[in-house]
Structures are given as C-alpha cells and as structure tokens.
Design a protein around this motif. Structure first.
Motif, PDB file in Angstrom:
ATOM      1  N   VAL A  13      33.104  27.160  -6.145  1.00  0.00           N
ATOM      2  CA  VAL A  13      31.987  26.239  -5.851  1.00  0.00           C
ATOM      3  C   VAL A  13      31.653  26.188  -4.363  1.00  0.00           C
ATOM      4  N   PRO A  14      32.624  25.998  -3.436  1.00  0.00           N
ATOM      5  CA  PRO A  14      32.262  25.925  -2.001  1.00  0.00           C
ATOM      6  C   PRO A  14      31.539  27.165  -1.508  1.00  0.00           C
ATOM      7  N   SER A  15      32.027  28.345  -1.927  1.00  0.00           N
ATOM      8  CA  SER A  15      31.392  29.582  -1.474  1.00  0.00           C
ATOM      9  C   SER A  15      29.986  29.715  -2.036  1.00  0.00           C
ATOM     10  N   LEU A  16      29.870  29.410  -3.342  1.00  0.00           N
ATOM     11  CA  LEU A  16      28.568  29.519  -3.999  1.00  0.00           C
ATOM     12  C   LEU A  16      27.558  28.557  -3.388  1.00  0.00           C
ATOM     13  N   VAL A  17      27.980  27.302  -3.143  1.00  0.00           N
ATOM     14  CA  VAL A  17      27.071  26.303  -2.557  1.00  0.00           C
ATOM     15  C   VAL A  17      26.690  26.708  -1.140  1.00  0.00           C
ATOM     16  N   SER A  18      27.657  27.247  -0.400  1.00  0.00           N
ATOM     17  CA  SER A  18      27.377  27.669   0.973  1.00  0.00           C
ATOM     18  C   SER A  18      26.308  28.748   1.008  1.00  0.00           C
ATOM     19  N   GLN A  19      26.391  29.713   0.072  1.00  0.00           N
ATOM     20  CA  GLN A  19      25.397  30.791   0.024  1.00  0.00           C
ATOM     21  C   GLN A  19      24.024  30.251  -0.364  1.00  0.00           C
ATOM     22  N   LEU A  20      24.026  29.341  -1.310  1.00  0.00           N
ATOM     23  CA  LEU A  20      22.747  28.758  -1.726  1.00  0.00           C
ATOM     24  C   LEU A  20      22.111  27.952  -0.595  1.00  0.00           C
ATOM     25  N   MET A  21      22.942  27.186   0.148  1.00  0.00           N
ATOM     26  CA  MET A  21      22.413  26.348   1.225  1.00  0.00           C
ATOM     27  C   MET A  21      21.914  27.208   2.390  1.00  0.00           C
ATOM     28  N   ALA A  22      22.537  28.365   2.598  1.00  0.00           N
ATOM     29  CA  ALA A  22      22.069  29.263   3.659  1.00  0.00           C
ATOM     30  C   ALA A  22      20.627  29.682   3.395  1.00  0.00           C
ATOM     31  N   VAL A  23      20.322  29.915   2.111  1.00  0.00           N
ATOM     32  CA  VAL A  23      18.948  30.271   1.742  1.00  0.00           C
ATOM     33  C   VAL A  23      18.026  29.063   1.913  1.00  0.00           C
ATOM     34  N   GLU A  24      18.505  27.905   1.432  1.00  0.00           N
ATOM     35  CA  GLU A  24      17.679  26.700   1.507  1.00  0.00           C
ATOM     36  C   GLU A  24      17.395  26.280   2.957  1.00  0.00           C
ATOM     37  N   ARG A  25      18.320  26.592   3.882  1.00  0.00           N
ATOM     38  CA  ARG A  25      18.179  26.144   5.275  1.00  0.00           C
ATOM     39  C   ARG A  25      17.318  27.087   6.122  1.00  0.00           C
ATOM     40  N   GLN A  26      16.818  28.147   5.559  1.00  0.00           N
ATOM     41  CA  GLN A  26      16.019  29.080   6.351  1.00  0.00           C
ATOM     42  C   GLN A  26      14.812  28.424   7.035  1.00  0.00           C
ATOM     43  N   PRO A  27      14.092  27.506   6.377  1.00  0.00           N
ATOM     44  CA  PRO A  27      12.989  26.828   7.087  1.00  0.00           C
ATOM     45  C   PRO A  27      13.481  26.013   8.293  1.00  0.00           C
ATOM     46  N   ILE A  28      14.659  25.389   8.145  1.00  0.00           N
ATOM     47  CA  ILE A  28      15.219  24.626   9.269  1.00  0.00           C
ATOM     48  C   ILE A  28      15.593  25.565  10.407  1.00  0.00           C
ATOM     49  N   ASP A  29      16.193  26.699  10.076  1.00  0.00           N
ATOM     50  CA  ASP A  29      16.600  27.649  11.103  1.00  0.00           C
ATOM     51  C   ASP A  29      15.393  28.171  11.880  1.00  0.00           C
ATOM     52  N   LYS A  30      14.291  28.396  11.142  1.00  0.00           N
ATOM     53  CA  LYS A  30      13.082  28.864  11.811  1.00  0.00           C
ATOM     54  C   LYS A  30      12.537  27.787  12.760  1.00  0.00           C
TER      55      LYS A  30
END
Length: 478
Positions: A13-30
């Motif tokens: 779960v931690p690894s899977l959630v981390s990967q999903l959040m990395a995608v979700e956070r792309q607008p914030i990173d930009k």
C-alpha cells in the motif's frame, strides 16, 4: 484428481499510494517550479535595482565632480585652503602678517590642586567677553601682562556665571565648574615646578580681539576674587600670557582682518586656514579638479558597464550552448534597455559638444562604454563650459541618466511595479498550491483507505481459498 489454490499476494500500500500521489502532484510540481522561476525574476530585479542605484550615484557624482575646484598654496606651512563650486579659477597672492589667537590668563600659584580655597561660602563668578583697548584715552599700556588705563567693551554676547562653594572650592573644582558651564572659556591646571606650582590657566574658546575676558565675583570671603578677579580697567588678579588678537593678511594687496585663522570669502568661494606668518607673499592657485572629474567619469563608465552586463546576461534567450537568462523576454527589462538606448542616442544640446565620444567616452560593439582619460582631460582644459553642458545641463547625459535611474527605482517606477506584479503572482500561485495540497492530503487518505480495504479483501479471499482447498482435498481422500 488433486486441486490446488494459488494465494494472492498482498498489495504494498505505501509504495502504491506513493506512486499514485506522484502522478496526482504533477500540477503542484509545475506550479512550484513556476513560483521558483518568478522568485528568481524578483531576485534578478533586486540585483538590477542595486546596479541602477549605483549608476544613479555615479551619474550624480559626475555632475558633482564638474563643480569641484582645488585650492593649492605654494607653501603648505603657511596656509591651506578649500574651494567651493562658487570659487573662480585663478592665482592669488596671500601675505599673512599676524595670526589670530585667544587671550590666555594664568592665576597665582597654589601649593595643591585639591586643597580648599577660602571658607567655602558661595561665590558667584561672572565672565564677560569683549574687547580690551589699552590705547584708549591715550596712555593705556600693557606691562608684564597687566593693563593700565585700558577700556573693556563687551562684545554683546552676554555674561555667564558659575557658583563656587564648599563643593568645588579647589583648583580642580573650579576648573571643572568652568569647563562644564560652557562659558566660552577653557580652563586647565599647569604645574610650573615652583614652590607653589599649581596654576589655573584660562583661555577663551574663540580667538580674536573681541573675545578677551572680564571676570567679576560677588559673595564669598574674597579668596575666589583674589584668585580669579580680572578687570582690564581695574584690579587684575590674573596675569595675561597671551593677548587676544585678530589675523591680519592681504589678498592681492587688499588688507583683511579676521577674528579666526579660518578665513572665508576673502577669496570668493575659498576658505583659507592660516598656519603661519609670511616673510614673502605665498601664492594660491584655484583650478578645476581634473583628477576628481576623471575619477567620476571612470566610476560613471564602470557603473554603466556593470548594469549593462547584467541586463544583457539576464535578458539573453537560450541556445544550444547558452542557458536562457532569468528575465529573457521580460517586457520591463526590454523597456529599460530601450530607454537607456534612447538616452545615449539622443545628443545633448546647448553647446559645441553633443556626444560622449567627443570627450573620450565611446560605445563599444558589445554595448559597453570605454573611457579615454587623455581625451577627457583635453576637453576639460580647453572647453570646460561645453563639457559641463554635455553632462550637467537639462539635456546633459549625466542629468538625463540620473533622472532615468531615479524614475526606474522610485515607488511606482518600472522596477517597483514589475516586482509588485511578480510578488502578487507568487502569492496567488501559493494560494493555489495550498488548495491543491489540501486536496492531495484528502486524496492520499482515500487511496490508503481503499487499498488497505482491498488488502483485507484479498486476505479474506486467500483464507477462503485455503479453506476450500483443504475441504476438497479431505473429501477426495475419503
């Protein structure tokens, strides 16, 4: 027939959630990257602001240098001099026959500087400053520091008093009381090495014949009066060691008297400091300060080049070999460049010199300035009026560039407005990031809950599968 059931592996779960959040956070990173780039722009404008300020100072210094003159005496042991912008270049003859000095008085010697004088009853000591004329009424004389037949005339500055009593009736106490009162009188104690060595010495704070003493006392037992009473027209209990006198000098043969050895306006715009008398007249040369002008011109060129270099590098567009400048394409920076270019391309008016190249400041191919000091010196020495007009008139380069720098830096100016707009953008984007961060926090919790529940479901399925497998295996064995 044997039946086997394969178990389903639990989810990380931690690894899977981390990967999903990395995608979700792309607008914030930009947004964060964009904010960082705007912060860099603000920093760049801060650097440019400092350089514009330095250029403004250098431009003002160029104007100021054109007003500077030097005053050089032929004999520095006789006098020194400074010249203001109102001085007139030329050579002047100065003859000093007498220096100004303060009156000095000394009291009778005492065996101790700390022993009490008198019984300590209060005595008022009053000081008056004025002129002593020993020749008034014909027959006034000065012998061994004592006046006879003199007239004292107050200078009109008023009298000042101190009180001597049991708290301060010693030489040291009297000295301290006089110095603390600000009477225009300085008091010290000298030791002459005699049997009664301690003597109170008084001198007027200001030189000149109108700053001589008259000292009167009232009250007390008479001891303070015996020490300090001094009436140039009567009893003088102190001895004069130096008479007050004015400085006497001539400038180009014109007699001048001054109460001070600092003489202003004997020569227009020049302040003389007299140090010694002369046996033969000294000369004083007043001239343009060409060294200051050249130094200011060098500072002007260096300050502009520093500013121009930063504008060029920060506005540069990127290429294969060069990274883009932090302000590439910025409209404010382009406007600053255009304004500077316009000033340098517009000639000055009102004189025979209209461009900077005529006085040795030329524009190079890379846009920087280069100073030819010799050419500037020649222009200053042969055509100062037009050099001054070229820089300092209303259409002069230093004047216009100083005004440009001031307008760029002032509140509401180019740099201030652009910095404010960038700051507002950063504020808005930070607020957007905060909202997205809140959304990400909720989304992360949702993912953790969903995939944790999924793990529980998978665990139950594995348990069921294992149970069924065991049951089937048992029935077959029977």
């Amino acid at each position: 027939m044997a039946i086997t059931a394969s178990s389903t592996t639990a989810l990380d779960v931690p690894s899977l959630v981390s990967q999903l959040m990395a995608v979700e956070r792309q607008p914030i990173d930009k947004l964060t990257a964009k904010i960082a780039s705007y912060e860099t722009k603000i920093s760049s404008f801060g650097t440019l602001s400092s350089l514009v300020s330095g250029f403004q100072t250098a431009s003002a210094g160029m104007n100021t240098s054109l007003l500077k003159l030097t005053a050089t005496p032929s004999d520095a042991s006789v006098l020194s001099a400074t010249a203001s912008s109102t001085a007139v270049p030329g050579s002047y003859s100065v003859n000093v026959s007498q220096l100004a000095q303060s009156q000095n008085l000394v009291a009778a010697g005492q065996t101790s500087s700390t022993a009490a004088i008198g019984d300590g009853s209060a005595t008022t000591v009053t000081f008056d400053l004025g002129t002593i004329d020993p020749n008034t009424l014909g027959g006034g004389t000065l012998v061994d520091g004592i006046y006879s037949g003199a007239i004292f005339t107050s200078n009109g500055s008023g009298t000042a008093s101190i009180t001597i009593d049991s708290s301060n009736n010693t030489l040291e106490g009297i000295r301290d009381a006089i110095n603390a009162a600000g009477l225009g009188v300085n008091a010290t104690i000298v030791n002459d090495g005699s049997g009664t060595p301690y003597r109170l010495a008084l001198s007027s704070s200001n030189s000149g014949v109108s700053n001589s003493f008259k000292i009167t006392t009232s009250g007390g037992d008479g001891s303070i009066n015996s020490l300090l009473g001094y009436d140039p027209e009567g009893t003088q209990n102190l001895t004069q060691t130096l008479a007050a006198q004015n400085a006497n000098l001539t400038v180009n043969g014109i007699a001048i008297t001054s109460a001070s050895n600092t003489v202003s306006e004997a020569i227009q715009g020049v302040t003389l400091t007299l140090k010694n008398t002369t046996s033969t007249p000294a000369s004083l040369t007043v001239a343009r300060d060409t060294s200051a002008i050249k130094t200011a011109a060098s500072s002007f060129v260096d300050a502009y080049n520093a500013l121009a270099s930063q504008i060029k590098s920060r506005s540069a567009y990127g290429s294969i070999t060069q990274e883009a400048g932090s302000l590439a394409g910025d409209g404010t920076l382009r406007l600053m460049q255009d304004q500077l270019r316009g000033i340098f391309m517009t000639p000055a008016s009102g004189g025979s010199l209209t461009t900077l190249s005529q006085v040795g400041i030329s524009i190079q191919k890379d846009g920087s300035l280069l100073l030819d000091g010799s050419k500037l010196d020649t222009a200053v020495s042969t055509n100062f009026a037009d050099v001054s007009n070229l820089f300092s008139s209303s259409t002069g380069y230093a004047t216009r560039l100083e005004d440009w720098a001031k307008s760029a830096l002032e509140p509401g100016g180019l740099i201030d407005n652009r910095t404010k707009s960038l700051t507002q953008y950063i504020k808005d984007q930070n607020e957007a990031v905060d909202k997205l961060e809140n959304r990400m926090s909720a989304l992360e919790k949702k993912y953790i809950a969903e995939y944790t529940n999924l793990n529980l479901l998978l665990s139950r399925m594995n348990s069921t599968s294992t149970y069924l497998t065991q049951q089937l295996a048992s029935s077959q064995s029977e």
